[in-house]
Design a protein around this motif. Structure first.
Motif, PDB file in Angstrom:
ATOM      1  N   PHE A 177      69.427  32.520  68.136  1.00  0.00           N
ATOM      2  CA  PHE A 177      68.837  33.923  67.762  1.00  0.00           C
ATOM      3  C   PHE A 177      70.906  34.258  67.219  1.00  0.00           C
ATOM      4  O   PHE A 177      71.868  34.662  68.243  1.00  0.00           O
ATOM      5  N   CYS A 178      71.057  35.007  65.808  1.00  0.00           N
ATOM      6  CA  CYS A 178      72.785  35.391  65.391  1.00  0.00           C
ATOM      7  C   CYS A 178      72.241  36.457  66.351  1.00  0.00           C
ATOM      8  O   CYS A 178      70.953  37.531  65.231  1.00  0.00           O
ATOM      9  N   ILE A 179      73.681  36.562  67.028  1.00  0.00           N
ATOM     10  CA  ILE A 179      73.000  38.443  67.702  1.00  0.00           C
ATOM     11  C   ILE A 179      73.799  39.217  66.512  1.00  0.00           C
ATOM     12  O   ILE A 179      73.638  40.864  66.022  1.00  0.00           O
ATOM     13  N   ASP A 180      75.011  38.874  65.400  1.00  0.00           N
ATOM     14  CA  ASP A 180      75.193  39.891  64.559  1.00  0.00           C
ATOM     15  C   ASP A 180      74.614  40.295  63.520  1.00  0.00           C
ATOM     16  O   ASP A 180      74.581  41.006  63.273  1.00  0.00           O
ATOM     17  N   HIS A 181      73.637  38.965  63.343  1.00  0.00           N
ATOM     18  CA  HIS A 181      71.959  39.966  61.748  1.00  0.00           C
ATOM     19  C   HIS A 181      70.820  40.253  62.801  1.00  0.00           C
ATOM     20  O   HIS A 181      70.200  40.143  61.460  1.00  0.00           O
ATOM     21  N   LYS A 182      71.567  39.527  63.699  1.00  0.00           N
ATOM     22  CA  LYS A 182      69.785  39.668  64.966  1.00  0.00           C
ATOM     23  C   LYS A 182      68.843  39.283  64.146  1.00  0.00           C
ATOM     24  O   LYS A 182      67.443  39.853  63.600  1.00  0.00           O
ATOM     25  N   LYS A 183      69.015  37.743  63.815  1.00  0.00           N
ATOM     26  CA  LYS A 183      68.070  36.816  63.336  1.00  0.00           C
ATOM     27  C   LYS A 183      67.901  35.955  63.777  1.00  0.00           C
ATOM     28  O   LYS A 183      68.652  35.774  64.437  1.00  0.00           O
ATOM     29  N   MET A 184      66.587  34.984  64.030  1.00  0.00           N
ATOM     30  CA  MET A 184      66.402  34.137  64.148  1.00  0.00           C
ATOM     31  C   MET A 184      66.308  32.742  63.889  1.00  0.00           C
ATOM     32  O   MET A 184      66.383  33.352  62.438  1.00  0.00           O
ATOM     33  N   CYS A 185      66.727  31.466  64.189  1.00  0.00           N
ATOM     34  CA  CYS A 185      67.819  30.895  62.716  1.00  0.00           C
ATOM     35  C   CYS A 185      66.891  29.625  63.371  1.00  0.00           C
ATOM     36  O   CYS A 185      67.123  29.064  64.737  1.00  0.00           O
ATOM     37  N   CYS A 186      66.404  28.687  62.484  1.00  0.00           N
ATOM     38  CA  CYS A 186      66.259  27.468  62.418  1.00  0.00           C
ATOM     39  C   CYS A 186      67.803  26.389  62.480  1.00  0.00           C
ATOM     40  O   CYS A 186      68.799  27.151  62.744  1.00  0.00           O
ATOM     41  N   SER A 187      68.108  25.068  62.964  1.00  0.00           N
ATOM     42  CA  SER A 187      69.369  24.645  62.552  1.00  0.00           C
ATOM     43  C   SER A 187      69.486  24.876  61.220  1.00  0.00           C
ATOM     44  O   SER A 187      71.294  24.631  60.848  1.00  0.00           O
ATOM     45  N   VAL A 188      68.568  24.292  60.056  1.00  0.00           N
ATOM     46  CA  VAL A 188      69.098  24.646  58.424  1.00  0.00           C
ATOM     47  C   VAL A 188      69.964  25.717  58.507  1.00  0.00           C
ATOM     48  O   VAL A 188      70.834  25.953  57.975  1.00  0.00           O
ATOM     49  N   ARG A 196      79.429  30.642  60.908  1.00  0.00           N
ATOM     50  CA  ARG A 196      80.498  31.502  60.756  1.00  0.00           C
ATOM     51  C   ARG A 196      80.120  32.961  62.262  1.00  0.00           C
ATOM     52  O   ARG A 196      81.498  33.379  61.707  1.00  0.00           O
ATOM     53  N   CYS A 197      79.615  32.966  61.915  1.00  0.00           N
ATOM     54  CA  CYS A 197      79.346  34.005  63.117  1.00  0.00           C
ATOM     55  C   CYS A 197      79.843  33.902  64.061  1.00  0.00           C
ATOM     56  O   CYS A 197      79.454  33.327  65.195  1.00  0.00           O
ATOM     57  N   SER A 198      80.059  35.136  65.263  1.00  0.00           N
ATOM     58  CA  SER A 198      80.841  34.696  66.135  1.00  0.00           C
ATOM     59  C   SER A 198      80.041  34.817  67.483  1.00  0.00           C
ATOM     60  O   SER A 198      80.489  34.710  68.730  1.00  0.00           O
ATOM     61  N   CYS A 199      78.689  35.625  67.083  1.00  0.00           N
ATOM     62  CA  CYS A 199      77.665  35.731  68.457  1.00  0.00           C
ATOM     63  C   CYS A 199      76.981  35.089  68.311  1.00  0.00           C
ATOM     64  O   CYS A 199      75.757  35.441  67.666  1.00  0.00           O
ATOM     65  N   VAL A 200      76.392  33.269  68.834  1.00  0.00           N
ATOM     66  CA  VAL A 200      74.711  33.163  68.597  1.00  0.00           C
ATOM     67  C   VAL A 200      74.581  32.540  69.962  1.00  0.00           C
ATOM     68  O   VAL A 200      74.914  32.024  70.265  1.00  0.00           O
TER      69      VAL A 200
END
Length: 211
Positions: A177-188, A196-200
């Motif tokens: 979960f990328c806290i910077d963008h407030k999105k759930m992400c897969c490995s891709v 480059r996000c600072s908080c994942v």
């Protein structure tokens, strides 16, 4: 990172932050806060707004006020809410603590039939009856679905895996979960869009601390 995490079964029901009742068809926003399908649809209908002309509608999460954009410009509230992912983890956890009398096959209910469910299809995130279980075994596209029997008490007392498909890459499971963008992400997604996000954080860690 792993493709699925393990969480222990809770006995308390999960409540919707809007109606304060037990969650019914739990769907979550990009910030991961979860609501009843009917509650969040009503909220979308009454609060959706545009920042400026020719932009997509957005809502603010009733809990954390994070913005959530409509999936496509001009969709109805019914289409918008159906596009929100079902929280399979909460649905499974709630089912574990529910009484057998309240478990009915949702496949049959769509045909206006009331049939007691004997199994849980984790992939569909729905309870199913014996006949629908047999259909799962016969139909190629359903054959690999993970199905558990309600009568197997030992199996249901074990930790439940959390598996959610990426909304962008359907063949991948969300892992972080990328806290910077407030999105759930897969490995891709992580490799191509969030390196480059600072908080994942891992999905497992976020789930432990999410209210």
């Amino acid at each position: 990172m792993t493709q699925s995490g393990s969480v222990q079964v809770e006995v308390e029901p999960f409540c919707c932050p809007i109606c304060l009742e037990e969650l019914k068809i739990p769907r979550y926003l990009p910030c991961l806060h979860t609501f009843c399908e009917a509650c969040i649809q009503t909220y979308i209908s009454s609060t959706a707004a545009r920042l400026e002309q020719n932009t997509r509608n957005f809502i603010e999460c009733p809990v954390c006020r994070s913005s959530a954009m409509e999936p496509r410009k001009g969709v109805s509230s019914e289409e918008w809410v159906k596009d929100l992912p079902v929280n399979k983890w909460i649905l499974t956890m709630s089912l574990n603590s529910a009484s057998d009398a309240n478990k009915y096959c949702l496949f049959c209910r769509r045909e206006n039939l009331t049939v007691l469910a004997k199994h849980w299809c984790k992939t569909c995130a729905e309870p199913i009856c014996d006949d629908c279980n047999r259909i799962h075994r016969k139909v190629p596209v359903l054959r690999n679905h993970k199905i558990y029997c309600f009568s197997d008490k030992l199996k249901w007392s074990e930790p439940v895996d959390v598996e959610e498909q990426c909304s962008v890459h359907k063949e991948k499971l969300v892992e972080v979960f990328c806290i910077d963008h407030k999105k759930m992400c897969c490995s891709v997604c992580f490799a191509t869009r969030h390196r480059r996000c600072s908080c994942v954080e891992s999905i497992e860690d976020v789930a432990l601390f999410l209210d």
